[in-house]
Design a protein around this motif. Structure first.
Motif, PDB file in Angstrom:
ATOM      1  N   ASP A  14      10.181   3.818 -25.017  1.00  0.00           N
ATOM      2  CA  ASP A  14      10.100   3.818 -23.555  1.00  0.00           C
ATOM      3  C   ASP A  14       8.886   4.607 -23.073  1.00  0.00           C
ATOM      4  OD1 ASP A  14      12.386   2.295 -23.380  1.00  0.00           O
ATOM      5  OD2 ASP A  14      13.726   4.000 -23.065  1.00  0.00           O
ATOM      6  N   GLU A  15       8.684   5.787 -23.672  1.00  0.00           N
ATOM      7  CA  GLU A  15       7.559   6.616 -23.248  1.00  0.00           C
ATOM      8  C   GLU A  15       6.226   5.962 -23.609  1.00  0.00           C
ATOM      9  OE1 GLU A  15       8.242  10.430 -24.969  1.00  0.00           O
ATOM     10  OE2 GLU A  15       9.661  11.040 -23.404  1.00  0.00           O
ATOM     11  N   ALA A  16       6.169   5.306 -24.765  1.00  0.00           N
ATOM     12  CA  ALA A  16       4.932   4.623 -25.154  1.00  0.00           C
ATOM     13  C   ALA A  16       4.610   3.488 -24.189  1.00  0.00           C
ATOM     14  CB  ALA A  16       5.056   4.086 -26.583  1.00  0.00           C
ATOM     15  N   GLU A  17       5.637   2.748 -23.738  1.00  0.00           N
ATOM     16  CA  GLU A  17       5.424   1.689 -22.738  1.00  0.00           C
ATOM     17  C   GLU A  17       4.815   2.283 -21.470  1.00  0.00           C
ATOM     18  OE1 GLU A  17       6.157  -1.619 -22.542  1.00  0.00           O
ATOM     19  OE2 GLU A  17       7.649  -2.101 -24.084  1.00  0.00           O
ATOM     20  N   GLU A  18       5.365   3.406 -21.016  1.00  0.00           N
ATOM     21  CA  GLU A  18       4.865   4.041 -19.796  1.00  0.00           C
ATOM     22  C   GLU A  18       3.440   4.551 -19.990  1.00  0.00           C
ATOM     23  OE1 GLU A  18       7.719   7.042 -18.984  1.00  0.00           O
ATOM     24  OE2 GLU A  18       9.337   5.638 -18.502  1.00  0.00           O
ATOM     25  N   ARG A  45      -5.433  11.687 -23.083  1.00  0.00           N
ATOM     26  CA  ARG A  45      -4.091  12.208 -23.339  1.00  0.00           C
ATOM     27  C   ARG A  45      -3.094  11.091 -23.633  1.00  0.00           C
ATOM     28  NH1 ARG A  45      -5.461  15.888 -19.227  1.00  0.00           N
ATOM     29  NH2 ARG A  45      -4.411  14.637 -17.633  1.00  0.00           N
ATOM     30  N   THR A  46      -3.255   9.936 -22.989  1.00  0.00           N
ATOM     31  CA  THR A  46      -2.325   8.842 -23.278  1.00  0.00           C
ATOM     32  C   THR A  46      -2.454   8.401 -24.733  1.00  0.00           C
ATOM     33  OG1 THR A  46      -3.923   7.161 -22.522  1.00  0.00           O
ATOM     34  CG2 THR A  46      -2.365   8.024 -20.889  1.00  0.00           C
ATOM     35  N   ALA A  47      -3.707   8.245 -25.202  1.00  0.00           N
ATOM     36  CA  ALA A  47      -3.913   7.859 -26.605  1.00  0.00           C
ATOM     37  C   ALA A  47      -3.410   8.946 -27.541  1.00  0.00           C
ATOM     38  CB  ALA A  47      -5.390   7.567 -26.852  1.00  0.00           C
ATOM     39  N   HIS A  48      -3.682  10.196 -27.171  1.00  0.00           N
ATOM     40  CA  HIS A  48      -3.278  11.327 -28.006  1.00  0.00           C
ATOM     41  C   HIS A  48      -1.755  11.402 -28.127  1.00  0.00           C
ATOM     42  CE1 HIS A  48      -3.597  15.412 -29.683  1.00  0.00           C
ATOM     43  NE2 HIS A  48      -2.606  15.733 -28.875  1.00  0.00           N
ATOM     44  N   SER A  49      -1.049  11.198 -27.014  1.00  0.00           N
ATOM     45  CA  SER A  49       0.413  11.275 -27.028  1.00  0.00           C
ATOM     46  C   SER A  49       1.025  10.138 -27.848  1.00  0.00           C
ATOM     47  CB  SER A  49       0.942  11.227 -25.599  1.00  0.00           C
ATOM     48  OG  SER A  49       0.462  12.319 -24.843  1.00  0.00           O
ATOM     49  N   ILE A  50       0.476   8.935 -27.695  1.00  0.00           N
ATOM     50  CA  ILE A  50       0.994   7.802 -28.471  1.00  0.00           C
ATOM     51  C   ILE A  50       0.748   8.034 -29.952  1.00  0.00           C
ATOM     52  CG2 ILE A  50       0.722   5.330 -28.914  1.00  0.00           C
ATOM     53  CD1 ILE A  50       0.017   5.004 -25.959  1.00  0.00           C
ATOM     54  N   LYS A  51      -0.427   8.555 -30.285  1.00  0.00           N
ATOM     55  CA  LYS A  51      -0.742   8.814 -31.684  1.00  0.00           C
ATOM     56  C   LYS A  51       0.222   9.836 -32.288  1.00  0.00           C
ATOM     57  CE  LYS A  51      -4.251  10.987 -34.605  1.00  0.00           C
ATOM     58  NZ  LYS A  51      -5.547  11.701 -34.619  1.00  0.00           N
ATOM     59  N   GLY A  52       0.477  10.919 -31.550  1.00  0.00           N
ATOM     60  CA  GLY A  52       1.385  11.936 -32.057  1.00  0.00           C
ATOM     61  C   GLY A  52       2.788  11.399 -32.278  1.00  0.00           C
ATOM     62  N   GLY A  53       3.309  10.641 -31.312  1.00  0.00           N
ATOM     63  CA  GLY A  53       4.650  10.078 -31.453  1.00  0.00           C
ATOM     64  C   GLY A  53       4.724   9.056 -32.571  1.00  0.00           C
ATOM     65  N   ALA A  54       3.702   8.186 -32.666  1.00  0.00           N
ATOM     66  CA  ALA A  54       3.707   7.166 -33.717  1.00  0.00           C
ATOM     67  C   ALA A  54       3.661   7.802 -35.096  1.00  0.00           C
ATOM     68  CB  ALA A  54       2.521   6.215 -33.522  1.00  0.00           C
ATOM     69  N   SER A  55       2.863   8.865 -35.244  1.00  0.00           N
ATOM     70  CA  SER A  55       2.779   9.540 -36.540  1.00  0.00           C
ATOM     71  C   SER A  55       4.091  10.229 -36.887  1.00  0.00           C
ATOM     72  CB  SER A  55       1.638  10.567 -36.519  1.00  0.00           C
ATOM     73  OG  SER A  55       0.403   9.938 -36.287  1.00  0.00           O
ATOM     74  N   THR A  56       4.728  10.810 -35.898  1.00  0.00           N
ATOM     75  CA  THR A  56       6.002  11.496 -36.134  1.00  0.00           C
ATOM     76  C   THR A  56       7.065  10.535 -36.654  1.00  0.00           C
ATOM     77  OG1 THR A  56       5.518  13.115 -34.407  1.00  0.00           O
ATOM     78  CG2 THR A  56       7.827  12.851 -35.046  1.00  0.00           C
ATOM     79  N   PHE A  57       7.096   9.309 -36.121  1.00  0.00           N
ATOM     80  CA  PHE A  57       8.099   8.336 -36.530  1.00  0.00           C
ATOM     81  C   PHE A  57       7.605   7.395 -37.624  1.00  0.00           C
ATOM     82  CE2 PHE A  57       9.608   9.536 -32.288  1.00  0.00           C
ATOM     83  CZ  PHE A  57      10.927   9.821 -32.578  1.00  0.00           C
ATOM     84  N   GLY A  58       6.452   7.702 -38.194  1.00  0.00           N
ATOM     85  CA  GLY A  58       5.968   6.908 -39.320  1.00  0.00           C
ATOM     86  C   GLY A  58       5.468   5.528 -38.947  1.00  0.00           C
ATOM     87  N   LEU A  59       5.062   5.317 -37.709  1.00  0.00           N
ATOM     88  CA  LEU A  59       4.503   4.021 -37.286  1.00  0.00           C
ATOM     89  C   LEU A  59       2.999   4.058 -37.542  1.00  0.00           C
ATOM     90  CD1 LEU A  59       6.505   3.601 -33.943  1.00  0.00           C
ATOM     91  CD2 LEU A  59       7.186   3.035 -36.279  1.00  0.00           C
ATOM     92  N   ASN A  60       2.648   3.908 -38.802  1.00  0.00           N
ATOM     93  CA  ASN A  60       1.279   4.166 -39.247  1.00  0.00           C
ATOM     94  C   ASN A  60       0.272   3.208 -38.631  1.00  0.00           C
ATOM     95  OD1 ASN A  60      -0.480   5.749 -40.857  1.00  0.00           O
ATOM     96  ND2 ASN A  60      -0.665   4.038 -42.283  1.00  0.00           N
TER      97      ASN A  60
END
Length: 724
Positions: A14-18, A45-60
Motif C-alpha cells: 500500500d505504501e509503495a503504491e502511494e 525520498r520516494t525512491a529511497h523509501s521504496i528501495k529500503g522496503g523492497a530490500s527488507t522484504f527481499g524484493l530484489n
C-alpha cells in the motif's frame, strides 16, 4: 507462538503504491529548466523509501531498479548533473516498471523483464552522462545473449580492502552485489579484495564502500575483462559458495548430514525460532508471488546502510519538507478495508429506516402525555442524522484521487500528437463517494482524451488563429446543492455545428437547421457517432461518447455541453454526492407514494387555470414566471388512477436537470425525508423512469423517480403511458 508478518507485506504494498503515485506527481510538476531543490529531495525520498522496503522484504528486482534510479537522482539533487527532460522521461518510465514489478509481487501479474532491462540501461547511460538512444525491446529469445553483451561491456574493478571484520566484508559484498557481480579474492595477511563487474561508475562504488570504511583506506585497480572460460568458472564457484553458505541465512550443511537434513523437515517453531512464521507459509497466506531467495541475504547490511544514508538525508532536508512530514505524522490514520466500511454504511442505512418508523409511529401520540418520549425520539432523529453524515464521510474521497491520474496521461498523449497542453485542475479537494469516484474515472478519461485529440489544435494552427502555442485543458470539481459538478473544458477549436449536422444526417438521425446549438451538441452522444476523418488508437471509432453518457446517467447524473467554434468546449457532468442515502421529497399520486431526489426540485406550486395551455398533439404546458414548461402528469406516465386530473386541483413540482425544466403533476406533497437507496434492478428488474427504491417509515416500499428520464420523456410526451 509465532508472529504473523504477512500484514506487513500488505502495508509495504500500500505504501509503495502511494509513494509511486507521489513520485509521478512530483515528476510531472518539476520544471527541468529550474527544478526546486525540495522537489528533487522529495523525489529522491520516494525512491529511497521504496528501495529500503523492497530490500527488507527481499524484493530484489525492485531494489535493483530503485538503486540505479536513486544513484542518478542523488547526483542530480547534489548538483553534479543538470536535470533534463530526458531524465524526467526516464524517471517516469522507471515508475511504470516499479509499478509493474509491484503488481507482479502483489497479484502475480506478468513482469516484462526486457522492459526492466531496457529502463535500467537508460538510467545507467544517463548516470554516465551519456544521452541514451532509444533502447529497443530485446526479443525474449535473445535475452540471454543481450545480458551477456551487457556483461561484456561492463567494467571490472579490483578493490583491495584493509583488515576488516568478516561481517563488514560480507556487508560490502551484499551491498555491491546490487550493482553487479562480486567475488572475494583472499590477500596476504588475512586481508581480502573484491572484484566487481558493473556498469556503475567508480565514484558510486566508492560511495557505497564509504558506509563501512574510510575511502582513503581503499586501493582500487581496473581489472582486465574475464575470458568466457573464466566467466564459466566464476559462475560455478559462486553457485558452490552460495550453496555452502546457505544464502547467508543457514549454517553450512555437512556432506554426510545432507540426507538427514532432507529426511527431517524442521517444525514451524524451529524455522521461526518460536517467533516468526516460515517465510514460505507467509507468502502462501498473503498470496505473494515468489521472489529470488538470495535477494533476502542483503537485508541486514542494507538496513544498516539505509539507516546511515537516511540520517544524512534528514540533515539535508529542507525545513518545509520536515514540517510537512511532521504535520502528516501528527494527523494519523488507520487502514480499514472497504468491505468493513460498506457493512457499516448498510447498518446505518437500516438504522435510518428504523428511526423513520419510530418517528412515524410517534406522530400520533399526545405531546402532553408523552412529552419525554417525543423528546427522546427527536434526539434519536438528530443523532441518527449526525451518525449517518459521519459514516458517509468515511467513504468520501477527494477528487484528487481521480485528477491525479490525468497529468501523466495528458503529458504523454500531447507529446504523441505533437501538441502542447497546459493541464490545470481546480477543486481537487472536493469530496465524492468512493463508489462514484471509481465509476467516473473511465468517462472522464475519455473526455480528456477527446479534448486533447479533437479539441486542442496543433501549435502552428493555434498561432495562426491568434492563440498561444500551448492549449489549456481545465478539469474542475465543485459542490452545487446536493450534487457535484465536474467540468472538462479546453480552449481549442470548439465543436463544428455544420459538420455535426452533416454527419448526423448521413447516419439517418432526425436533424434540421432550426435546431438549437444545445440540441446539436447532444447529437455527438448518439451511438456510433464520430466526425473523425482518420481512425487512430486515441479516438475516432465513435464508440465512446454514447457510453460516456450512458454511464453518467446510470449514476443518476447528467451531462451537458457548451461550445463556441474557435473558442473551445466545456462538458459539464452533474452527479449526486452519494448513491447510498439521499434527501428526498415524498409525493403522492393516486394511492402510491414516490420519492423525488431533492437535488432536482426547484419549487412546488398550484397553477391558475389561465397558466395551463394545451398544445395540439404535444400535451400541455404551464406558464411559470414568463417561461412555458412542459407539464408531465405522473399518473399518465405510470398508468395509475389519480385522485385528480386537473392541474389546478393538484400540485406541480418544478424539476430541473440537464439544463431543462419541466413541471411534474402530482396529487399532493407528503413531506421531506432522508431515504436509503435500494437497488431495484438487482432485486427485481430495470423499470423505465425509476432509479431505485426505498423503505418508508410504515414498512412500505416507495419508488425513487429517475428525474432525467422523466424530463427526456416530456419532449415526446403523448397520451400513451410509459411501458414498464
Amino acid at each position: 507462538m509465532s508472529i504473523d508478518i504477512s500484514q506487513f507485506y500488505q502495508v509495504f504494498f500500500d505504501e509503495a503504491e502511494e509513494l509511486l503515485a507521489e513520485k509521478e506527481r512530483l515528476l510531472l510538476a518539476v520544471d527541468p529548466a529550474a527544478p526546486d531543490a525540495e522537489d528533487l529531495n522529495a523525489i529522491f525520498r520516494t525512491a529511497h523509501s521504496i528501495k529500503g522496503g523492497a530490500s527488507t522484504f527481499g524484493l530484489n528486482d525492485m531494489s535493483e531498479v530503485t538503486h540505479v534510479l536513486e544513484s542518478l537522482l542523488d547526483r542530480i539533487r547534489k548538483g553534479e548533473m543538470a536535470l533534463t527532460a530526458q531524465h524526467v522521461d526516464a524517471f517516469l518510465s522507471a515508475k511504470d516498471i516499479l509499478k509493474m514489478q509491484l503488481d507482479g509481487h502483489r497479484h502475480g501479474a506478468a513482469v516484462d523483464q526486457d522492459a526492466v532491462a531496457n529502463v535500467r540501461m537508460v538510467l545507467h547511460d544517463l548516470s554516465q552522462g551519456v544521452v541514451p538512444v532509444h533502447h529497443a525491446t530485446v526479443p525474449s529469445f535473445l535475452h540471454a545473449e543481450h545480458k551477456q553483451a551487457v556483461a561484456e561491456g561492463a567494467h571490472r574493478y579490483k578493490i583491495e580492502l584493509p583488515d576488516l571484520p568478516q561481517r563488514d566484508v560480507n556487508a560490502l559484498v551484499d551491498e555491491l552485489g546490487l550493482m553487479g557481480r562480486v567475488s572475494v579474492v583472499p590477500l596476504a595477511g588475512g586481508r581480502s579484495a573484491l572484484v566487481i563487474t558493473t556498469h556503475e561508475s567508480l565514484d558510486d562504488i566508492v560511495a557505497i564502500c564509504s558506509f563501512v570504511l574510510d575511502p582513503d583506506d581503499l586501493k582500487v585497480f581496473e581489472a582486465p575483462p574475464l575470458t568466457p572460460e573464466q566467466r564459466a568458472i566464476e559462475a560455478a564457484e559462486r553457485a558452490r559458495i552460495e550453496d555452502a553458505q546457505g544464502y547467508g541465512f543457514f549454517d553450512p550443511v555437512e556432506p554426510d548430514a545432507g540426507a538427514a537434513a532432507h529426511a527431517a523437515e524442521p517444525s514451524d517453531d524451529e524455522r521461526g525460532y518460536g517467533f516468526f512464521q516460515p517465510i514460505e507459509q507467509i507468502r502462501r497466506e498473503a498470496g505473494i508471488a515468489d521472489v529470488p531467495q538470495e535477494a533476502a541475504k542483503a537485508a541486514s547490511a542494507q538496513a544498516r546502510a539505509e539507516a546511515q544514508e537516511a540520517e544524512a538525508l534528514e540533515k539535508k532536508a529542507a525545513k518545509k519538507a520536515a514540517e510537512a512530514a511532521h504535520a502528516h505524522a501528527e494527523a494519523g490514520s488507520i487502514r480499514v478495508s472497504i468491505e468493513k466500511v460498506d457493512q457499516l454504511i448498510n447498518l446505518v442505512g437500516e438504522m435510518v429506516i428504523t428511526q423513520a418508523m419510530i418517528e412515524q409511529r410517534s406522530d400520533g401520540l399526545d405531546p402532553m402525555l408523552h412529552e419525554r418520549l417525543l423528546q427522546s425520539v427527536s434526539q434519536l432523529t438528530r443523532n441518527t442524522r449526525a451518525l449517518q453524515e459521519a459514516v458517509m464521510s468515511i467513504r468520501m474521497m477527494p477528487m484528487d484521487f481521480v485528477f491525479s491520474r490525468f497529468p501523466r496521461m495528458v503529458r504523454d498523449l500531447a507529446g504523441k500528437l505533437g501538441k502542447k497542453v497546459d493541464f490545470i485542475t481546480h477543486g481537487a479537494a472536493t469530496e465524492l463517494d468512493k463508489g462514484l469516484i471509481e465509476r467516473i474515472v473511465d468517462p472522464l478519461t475519455h473526455l480528456v482524451r477527446n479534448s486533447i485529440d479533437h479539441g486542442i489544435e496543433l501549435p502552428a494552427a493555434r498561432v495562426k488563429a491568434g492563440k498561444s502555442e500551448s492549449g489549456r485543458l481545465f478539469l474542475s470539481a465543485a459542490h452545487q446543492g446536493g450534487n457535484i459538478v465536474i467540468e472538462v473544458a479546453d480552449d481549442g477549436a470548439g465543436l463544428n455545428r455544420e459538420k455535426i449536422l452533416a454527419k448526423a444526417a448521413a447516419n439517418g438521425l432526425p436533424v434540421s437547421n432550426a435546431m438549437s446549438d444545445a440540441e446539436v451538441w447532444q447529437l455527438i452522444f448518439a451511438p456510433g457517432f464520430s466526425t473523425a476523418e482518420i481512425v487512430t488508437d486515441v479516438s475516432g471509432r465513435g464508440v465512446g461518447m454514447d457510453v460516456v453518457k450512458r454511464n453518467i446517467t446510470a449514476l443518476g447524473g447528467s451531462i451537458d455541453i457548451r461550445s463556441a467554434q474557435g473558442f473551445g468546449t466545456t462538458i459539464l457532468i452533474s452527479l449526486p454526492l452519494t448513491l447510498a442515502i439521499l434527501d428526498g421529497m415524498s409525493i403522492r399520486c393516486g394511492d402510491e407514494i414516490y420519492i423525488l431526489p431533492l437535488g432536482f426540485v426547484v419549487e412546488s406550486l398550484q397553477p391558475l387555470p389561465s397558466d395551463v395551455k394545451e398544445i395540439a398533439g404535444q400535451g400541455r404546458v404551464v406558464k411559470v414566471r414568463g417561461e412555458y414548461l412542459p407539464l408531465i402528469p405522473l399518473h399518465q406516465m405510470f398508468n395509475i388512477e389519480p385522485h385528480c386530473t386537473d392541474p389546478t386541483e393538484g400540485i406541480l413540482v418544478i424539476l430541473e436537470t440537464e439544463g431543462r425544466k419541466a413541471a411534474l403533476f402530482v396529487d399532493e406533497l407528503v413531506g421531506q425525508q432522508q431515504v436509503v437507496v435500494k437497488n431495484l434492478e438487482s432485486n427485481y428488474r430495470k423499470v423505465a423512469g425509476i432509479s431505485g427504491a426505498t423503505i418508508l417509515g410504515d414498512g412500505g416500499v416507495a419508488l425513487i423517480l429517475d428525474v432525467a428520464a422523466l424530463l427526456r420523456s416530456a419532449r415526446q410526451l403523448t397520451d400513451d403511458a410509459v411501458t414498464l
